[in-house]
Motif scaffolding. Structure first.
Motif, PDB file in Angstrom:
ATOM      1  N   ILE A 153      31.782  50.030  47.161  1.00 23.11           N
ATOM      2  CA  ILE A 153      31.170  50.773  48.271  1.00 23.11           C
ATOM      3  C   ILE A 153      29.651  50.676  48.193  1.00 23.11           C
ATOM      4  N   TYR A 154      29.100  50.863  47.001  1.00 27.75           N
ATOM      5  CA  TYR A 154      27.651  50.768  46.842  1.00 27.75           C
ATOM      6  C   TYR A 154      27.147  49.380  47.235  1.00 27.75           C
ATOM      7  N   ILE A 155      27.887  48.345  46.866  1.00 23.02           N
ATOM      8  CA  ILE A 155      27.488  46.985  47.238  1.00 23.02           C
ATOM      9  C   ILE A 155      27.493  46.827  48.755  1.00 23.02           C
ATOM     10  N   ASN A 156      28.524  47.333  49.412  1.00 25.08           N
ATOM     11  CA  ASN A 156      28.596  47.255  50.883  1.00 25.08           C
ATOM     12  C   ASN A 156      27.469  48.037  51.543  1.00 25.08           C
ATOM     13  N   GLN A 157      26.996  49.079  50.864  1.00 25.13           N
ATOM     14  CA  GLN A 157      25.872  49.869  51.381  1.00 25.13           C
ATOM     15  C   GLN A 157      24.522  49.281  50.961  1.00 25.13           C
ATOM     16  N   ALA A 159      23.369  49.331  48.075  1.00 24.14           N
ATOM     17  CA  ALA A 159      22.812  50.166  47.003  1.00 24.14           C
ATOM     18  C   ALA A 159      23.135  49.490  45.674  1.00 24.14           C
ATOM     19  N   TYR A 160      22.502  48.351  45.446  1.00 29.12           N
ATOM     20  CA  TYR A 160      22.887  47.498  44.324  1.00 29.12           C
ATOM     21  C   TYR A 160      22.588  48.131  42.965  1.00 29.12           C
ATOM     22  N   GLU A 161      21.503  48.863  42.859  1.00 30.54           N
ATOM     23  CA  GLU A 161      21.155  49.469  41.571  1.00 30.54           C
ATOM     24  C   GLU A 161      22.216  50.483  41.148  1.00 30.54           C
ATOM     25  N   LYS A 162      22.760  51.229  42.100  1.00 30.69           N
ATOM     26  CA  LYS A 162      23.818  52.188  41.756  1.00 30.69           C
ATOM     27  C   LYS A 162      25.081  51.460  41.301  1.00 30.69           C
ATOM     28  N   ALA A 163      25.389  50.356  41.977  1.00 29.59           N
ATOM     29  CA  ALA A 163      26.553  49.556  41.567  1.00 29.59           C
ATOM     30  C   ALA A 163      26.345  49.002  40.163  1.00 29.59           C
ATOM     31  N   LEU A 164      25.134  48.541  39.875  1.00 27.87           N
ATOM     32  CA  LEU A 164      24.844  47.995  38.553  1.00 27.87           C
ATOM     33  C   LEU A 164      24.892  49.076  37.476  1.00 27.87           C
ATOM     34  N   GLU A 165      24.410  50.265  37.797  1.00 27.23           N
ATOM     35  CA  GLU A 165      24.442  51.359  36.824  1.00 27.23           C
ATOM     36  C   GLU A 165      25.877  51.681  36.425  1.00 27.23           C
ATOM     37  N   LEU A 166      26.764  51.758  37.434  1.00 27.72           N
ATOM     38  CA  LEU A 166      28.173  52.050  37.152  1.00 27.72           C
ATOM     39  C   LEU A 166      28.823  50.950  36.320  1.00 27.72           C
ATOM     40  N   THR A 167      28.650  49.720  36.754  1.00 28.92           N
ATOM     41  CA  THR A 167      29.355  48.622  36.108  1.00 28.92           C
ATOM     42  C   THR A 167      28.787  48.303  34.722  1.00 28.92           C
ATOM     43  N   GLU A 168      27.479  48.433  34.560  1.00 29.22           N
ATOM     44  CA  GLU A 168      26.898  48.185  33.245  1.00 29.22           C
ATOM     45  C   GLU A 168      27.352  49.247  32.237  1.00 29.22           C
ATOM     46  N   THR A 169      27.445  50.490  32.683  1.00 30.45           N
ATOM     47  CA  THR A 169      27.928  51.564  31.795  1.00 30.45           C
ATOM     48  C   THR A 169      29.357  51.282  31.349  1.00 30.45           C
ATOM     49  N   TYR A 170      30.189  50.824  32.293  1.00 29.54           N
ATOM     50  CA  TYR A 170      31.578  50.517  31.936  1.00 29.54           C
ATOM     51  C   TYR A 170      31.635  49.324  30.990  1.00 29.54           C
ATOM     52  N   ARG A 171      30.785  48.316  31.207  1.00 27.09           N
ATOM     53  CA  ARG A 171      30.812  47.111  30.383  1.00 27.09           C
ATOM     54  C   ARG A 171      30.467  47.405  28.912  1.00 27.09           C
ATOM     55  N   GLU A 172      29.785  48.524  28.668  1.00 32.07           N
ATOM     56  CA  GLU A 172      29.510  48.905  27.280  1.00 32.07           C
ATOM     57  C   GLU A 172      30.794  49.254  26.545  1.00 32.07           C
ATOM     58  N   LYS A 173      31.822  49.686  27.302  1.00 31.61           N
ATOM     59  CA  LYS A 173      33.113  50.039  26.703  1.00 31.61           C
ATOM     60  C   LYS A 173      34.090  48.872  26.752  1.00 31.61           C
ATOM     61  N   ASP A 174      34.017  48.081  27.833  1.00 26.78           N
ATOM     62  CA  ASP A 174      34.948  46.968  28.021  1.00 26.78           C
ATOM     63  C   ASP A 174      34.216  45.855  28.767  1.00 26.78           C
ATOM     64  N   SER A 175      33.783  44.857  28.025  1.00 26.41           N
ATOM     65  CA  SER A 175      32.978  43.794  28.625  1.00 26.41           C
ATOM     66  C   SER A 175      33.828  42.661  29.201  1.00 26.41           C
ATOM     67  N   LEU A 176      35.159  42.780  29.124  1.00 30.59           N
ATOM     68  CA  LEU A 176      36.023  41.677  29.538  1.00 30.59           C
ATOM     69  C   LEU A 176      36.822  41.961  30.807  1.00 30.59           C
ATOM     70  N   ASN A 177      36.641  43.138  31.398  1.00 25.84           N
ATOM     71  CA  ASN A 177      37.405  43.456  32.608  1.00 25.84           C
ATOM     72  C   ASN A 177      36.947  42.561  33.766  1.00 25.84           C
ATOM     73  N   ILE A 178      37.874  41.781  34.304  1.00 25.46           N
ATOM     74  CA  ILE A 178      37.529  40.791  35.328  1.00 25.46           C
ATOM     75  C   ILE A 178      36.958  41.449  36.575  1.00 25.46           C
ATOM     76  N   LEU A 179      37.631  42.462  37.094  1.00 28.81           N
ATOM     77  CA  LEU A 179      37.219  43.072  38.358  1.00 28.81           C
ATOM     78  C   LEU A 179      35.836  43.706  38.246  1.00 28.81           C
ATOM     79  N   VAL A 180      35.601  44.472  37.204  1.00 31.20           N
ATOM     80  CA  VAL A 180      34.294  45.122  37.028  1.00 31.20           C
ATOM     81  C   VAL A 180      33.207  44.071  36.849  1.00 31.20           C
ATOM     82  N   ASN A 181      33.495  43.013  36.098  1.00 33.16           N
ATOM     83  CA  ASN A 181      32.514  41.946  35.913  1.00 33.16           C
ATOM     84  C   ASN A 181      32.214  41.209  37.212  1.00 33.16           C
ATOM     85  N   GLN A 182      33.218  41.026  38.050  1.00 38.14           N
ATOM     86  CA  GLN A 182      32.985  40.383  39.350  1.00 38.14           C
ATOM     87  C   GLN A 182      32.020  41.209  40.193  1.00 38.14           C
ATOM     88  N   LEU A 183      32.239  42.511  40.228  1.00 40.07           N
ATOM     89  CA  LEU A 183      31.374  43.379  41.024  1.00 40.07           C
ATOM     90  C   LEU A 183      29.982  43.478  40.411  1.00 40.07           C
TER      91      LEU A 183
END
Length: 396
Positions: A153-157, A159-183
């Motif tokens: 949703i943030y990407i469609n809006q 609001a790229y920095e918000k999308a990056l904040e969410l996905t980078e935080t998740y990648r600290e726990k799981d850096s191999l999730n395909i969907l999160v890495n794509q976004l």
């Protein structure tokens, strides 16, 4: 040997499960419905029957049985979740929303908030959607689904920095999730941070991602980083899956022009121009087809916009005005804009319009002169005037 009507509830469930394993859903449903006649308040029977009906495409009957089961066990989370998911599947978003809110009264889990977020997302209420997804993330930070949905949703809006904040935080726990890495990679690319985007997409390719968007955005990242041969490789792979994408053709053509495939680059750019600048007739036809697609998908406001554009590119397509009026009156229940389009349509009536029936030799059916549609429009406009007069509104 027991007859079907003599089967106990437990036996009926076992037999139905065996039939379901053979994809004989109709037969399984018949066995369960027979048992329900003798044991109508058996929760397991109700759920099994609803599942059979759902699997065989009888969604409304399945929903009715889930509701019946909930009247017997209103606190049964399992049943309510099935009803929510079925309502989402059948696009009954209001029912899904109500059931999610009921569930949240006793269960404030990540799943409940995520499902409510899906309801709001499909109802096109982005603020409420994001609120629910963030609540789901607070409850279960390791659940990638609300993170991915919120990031999208943030990407469609934009609001790229918000999308990056969410996905980078998740990648600290799981850096191999395909969907999160794509976004995550997409947010980097669209925010013009091409070096980290390139690194993320290269990693996705290493993980086995062969999707169109990964090839496309990796190619774009290479191109913007002036790695034109690498850009050509991945844009060519994307082109095989979508040969008509104008943006792809542009980047592929430019990449070719900076490498050894200069003639091919000209061809790709010519195709991009061809697809970008169609004739008015082509545009009108495209928008007419698009309007029909929106109609079938019940996207009535989008249908109106497509009809307006079709009329702009084909002024002879006067009936577009009439159809827009019908949508406002019948589907959206908005009399004022309906009246405006009906009046605009009436102004297009030629002086020699005919109302009589005639035989259409091409179709072999009876047809009507165009005047009959204008008379129907006058009746509809009069009805609107009467309805609005009762509300204290006057339509000239």
């Amino acid at each position: 040997m027991l007859k079907e009507k003599d089967l106990s509830s437990e036996e009926a469930v076992l037999k139905a499960q065996a039939l379901k394993s053979l994809f004989l859903y109709t037969e399984a449903t018949a066995v369960l419905q027979q048992a329900l006649q003798h044991d109508p308040e058996n929760i397991k029977l109700l759920i099994e029957t609803a599942e059979c009906l759902r699997s065989s495409g009888n969604q409304q009957e399945a929903a009715a049985l889930y509701r019946q089961a909930l009247t017997l066990e209103p606190d049964n989370k399992y049943i309510r979740l099935h009803l929510i998911r079925l309502s989402l599947f059948t696009e009954d978003y209001e029912t899904a929303r109500q059931e999610c809110n009921t569930l949240l009264q006793t269960d404030s889990s990540s799943l409940a908030y995520r499902l409510l977020g899906e309801c709001y997302e499909n109802m096109q209420l982005p603020d409420s959607t994001l609120l629910c997804y963030h609540q789901a993330i607070l409850h279960t930070p390791t659940d990638h689904q609300p993170i991915a949905r919120a990031a999208n949703i943030y990407i469609n809006q934009e609001a790229y920095e918000k999308a990056l904040e969410l996905t980078e935080t998740y990648r600290e726990k799981d850096s191999l999730n395909i969907l999160v890495n794509q976004l995550n990679a997409k947010a980097y690319c669209l925010s013009k941070q091409y070096t980290p985007a390139q690194e993320r997409y290269e990693k996705l390719v290493e993980l086995g991602d062969r999707s169109y968007l990964t090839h496309y955005y990796l190619g774009v990242s290479y191109y913007m980083n002036e790695l034109f041969y690498e850009a050509h490789e991945y844009l060519s792979k994307a082109h095989q899956k979508d040969p008509w994408n104008v943006n792809l053709l542009y980047y592929l053509g430019r990449a070719c022009s900076k490498t050894s495939w200069k003639e091919e680059g000209i061809e790709y750019l010519e195709k991009a121009l061809e697809y970008t600048i169609p004739t008015d007739d082509t545009l009108a036809g495209l928008y007419k087809g698009l309007a029909d697609c929106y109609k079938l998908n019940h996207q009535y406001r989008d249908q109106i916009e497509a009809l307006r554009l079709a009329y702009r590119y084909d002024p002879k397509y006067k009936s577009a005005l009439y159809h827009i009026g019908l949508i406002y009156q019948d589907k959206l229940k908005e009399n004022i804009p309906a009246a405006r389009y009906f009046k605009e349509f009436l102004r297009t009536e030629p002086a020699d319009s005919k109302e009589i029936e005639f035989f259409d030799e091409e179709t072999g059916a009876m047809a009507f002169g165009e005047a009959i549609f204008y008379r129907a429009t006058e009746k509809r406009l009069q009805k609107i005037r009467e309805e609005e007069f009762m509300k204290g509104n006057r339509i000239d």
